[in-house]
Design a protein around this motif. Structure first.
Motif, mmCIF file in Angstrom:
data_model
loop_
_atom_site.group_PDB
_atom_site.id
_atom_site.type_symbol
_atom_site.label_atom_id
_atom_site.label_comp_id
_atom_site.label_asym_id
_atom_site.label_seq_id
_atom_site.Cartn_x
_atom_site.Cartn_y
_atom_site.Cartn_z
ATOM 1 N N VAL A 68 0.829 -1.208 0.000
ATOM 2 C CA VAL A 68 0.000 0.000 0.000
ATOM 3 C C VAL A 68 0.863 1.256 0.000
ATOM 4 O O VAL A 68 0.521 2.262 -0.644
ATOM 5 N N ALA A 69 1.976 1.221 0.694
ATOM 6 C CA ALA A 69 2.867 2.383 0.705
ATOM 7 C C ALA A 69 3.278 2.771 -0.715
ATOM 8 O O ALA A 69 3.436 3.966 -1.027
ATOM 9 N N GLU A 85 10.025 5.339 7.612
ATOM 10 C CA GLU A 85 10.836 6.538 7.390
ATOM 11 C C GLU A 85 10.167 7.450 6.356
ATOM 12 O O GLU A 85 9.820 7.017 5.256
ATOM 13 N N GLY A 86 9.958 8.699 6.752
ATOM 14 C CA GLY A 86 9.325 9.662 5.873
ATOM 15 C C GLY A 86 7.818 9.671 5.958
ATOM 16 O O GLY A 86 7.158 10.503 5.312
ATOM 17 N N GLN A 89 3.475 11.458 10.198
ATOM 18 C CA GLN A 89 2.440 12.361 10.695
ATOM 19 C C GLN A 89 1.082 11.677 10.827
ATOM 20 O O GLN A 89 0.406 11.795 11.852
ATOM 21 N N VAL A 90 0.659 10.968 9.782
ATOM 22 C CA VAL A 90 -0.653 10.325 9.835
ATOM 23 C C VAL A 90 -0.728 9.285 10.956
ATOM 24 O O VAL A 90 -1.696 9.277 11.740
ATOM 25 N N PRO A 91 0.254 8.381 11.092
ATOM 26 C CA PRO A 91 0.193 7.440 12.216
ATOM 27 C C PRO A 91 0.166 8.135 13.580
ATOM 28 O O PRO A 91 -0.483 7.659 14.519
ATOM 29 N N ALA A 92 0.857 9.272 13.696
ATOM 30 C CA ALA A 92 0.825 10.021 14.955
ATOM 31 C C ALA A 92 -0.577 10.558 15.215
ATOM 32 O O ALA A 92 -1.056 10.551 16.357
ATOM 33 N N PRO A 188 7.430 2.398 14.335
ATOM 34 C CA PRO A 188 8.487 3.237 14.931
ATOM 35 C C PRO A 188 7.954 4.466 15.652
ATOM 36 O O PRO A 188 8.528 4.877 16.666
ATOM 37 N N ILE A 189 6.851 5.043 15.163
ATOM 38 C CA ILE A 189 6.327 6.251 15.805
ATOM 39 C C ILE A 189 5.711 5.922 17.163
ATOM 40 O O ILE A 189 5.680 6.751 18.074
#
Length: 280
Positions: A68-69, A85-86, A89-92, A188-189
């Protein structure tokens, strides 16, 4: 810049993808959802009922995330609850969004005239929901609750990362009946909060998840395999002497009977029927 309509896209084991598809429909957008190989028809049908185009990966959840990425472009917005990496924002934002659940929990405890929980058991996939749980119950201005992260035995990527002291990826694919938790790599977030804020890591077997589903059904709670993991984790905590009679235990169940056939096979009766939400 393209003027084509925007498409929302996500990889999912079930709930997240359905939520993305529902939001796309509400916004008048299209959606593309990728599910891991072996996803049961009932979960695929539930996502498709929200108007999504659902495709099946040849691999597991981590493979679906990577696929999907690669879809991201000017007309496709990837909405993922795990990060890379990169793409943080959305997952946060998704982790922040889970705070709604804990605000509702706080209201219910207050309405019952009870202090908040002393123990919280949370099912863990990539760790986004667990990170939100830590944020809610390990705040420095309040008495912290003990946070227990519960994972399937063969999909314990967060526990393995905690042992290693860094984010690692499990080898192979994960095949627990707790499909929503079949993740091979922590987000990672989410990792900083999870690694610093979780008190106890617990792994549960498929049989323990089945027993938890039956125990919850006996008291009128309809919970699927992934959702019941929290109860299975609490049973282990009690057996290990980590719970006392005065504890107020919050069990976070992240799904209902999303696979009705399996639910009936495990519990012994079908899930109760309920009216469908009106079409929007």
């Amino acid at each position: 810049m393209s003027t084509a309509p925007l498409t929302l896209a996500a990889a999912t084991d079930g709930n997240h993808g359905r939520a993305v598809a529902r939001m796309a429909k509400l916004l008048g957008l299209t959606s593309r959802i990728r599910v891991p190989a072996g996803t049961v028809a009932a979960r695929i049908d539930a996502i498709a009922s929200e108007g999504a185009e659902v495709t099946v990966s040849d691999g597991g959840y981590d493979d679906a995330v990577a696929e999907v990425a690669a879809w991201a472009d000017d007309t496709t917005l990837v909405v993922s609850d795990t990060s890379w990496e990169g793409y943080e924002q959305v997952p946060a934002w998704i982790i922040e969004g889970y705070s709604t659940i804990f605000a509702e929990v706080a209201e219910q405890f207050a309405d019952a005239g009870s202090p908040g929980p002393t123990v919280v058991c949370v099912p863990v996939g990539v760790g986004a929901f667990a990170a939100a749980t830590v944020g809610a119950y390990r705040r420095p201005d309040e008495e912290p609750a003990l946070v227990a992260a519960v994972e399937p035995v063969d999909a314990a990527c967060v526990m393995a990362s905690a042992v290693a002291g860094e984010v690692i990826t499990l080898e192979g694919e994960q095949h627990s009946i707790m499909a929503g938790l079949n993740c091979g790599t922590p987000s990672p977030i989410a990792w900083p909060l999870v690694s610093q804020g979780v008190d106890v890591f617990v792994t549960v077997t498929d049989d323990e998840a089945r027993a938890a589903m039956r125990a919850l059904a006996d008291v009128g709670v309809v919970s699927g395999e992934s959702g019941a993991a929290s109860y299975a984790g609490a049973v282990q905590l009690a057996a290990a002497g980590r719970l006392v009679a005065s504890d107020r235990v919050l069990l976070l169940s992240t799904e209902g009977a999303t696979d009705p056939v399996a639910y009936e096979q495990i519990v012994g009766h079908p899930p109760p029927s309920r009216p469908m939400s009106p079409a929007t």
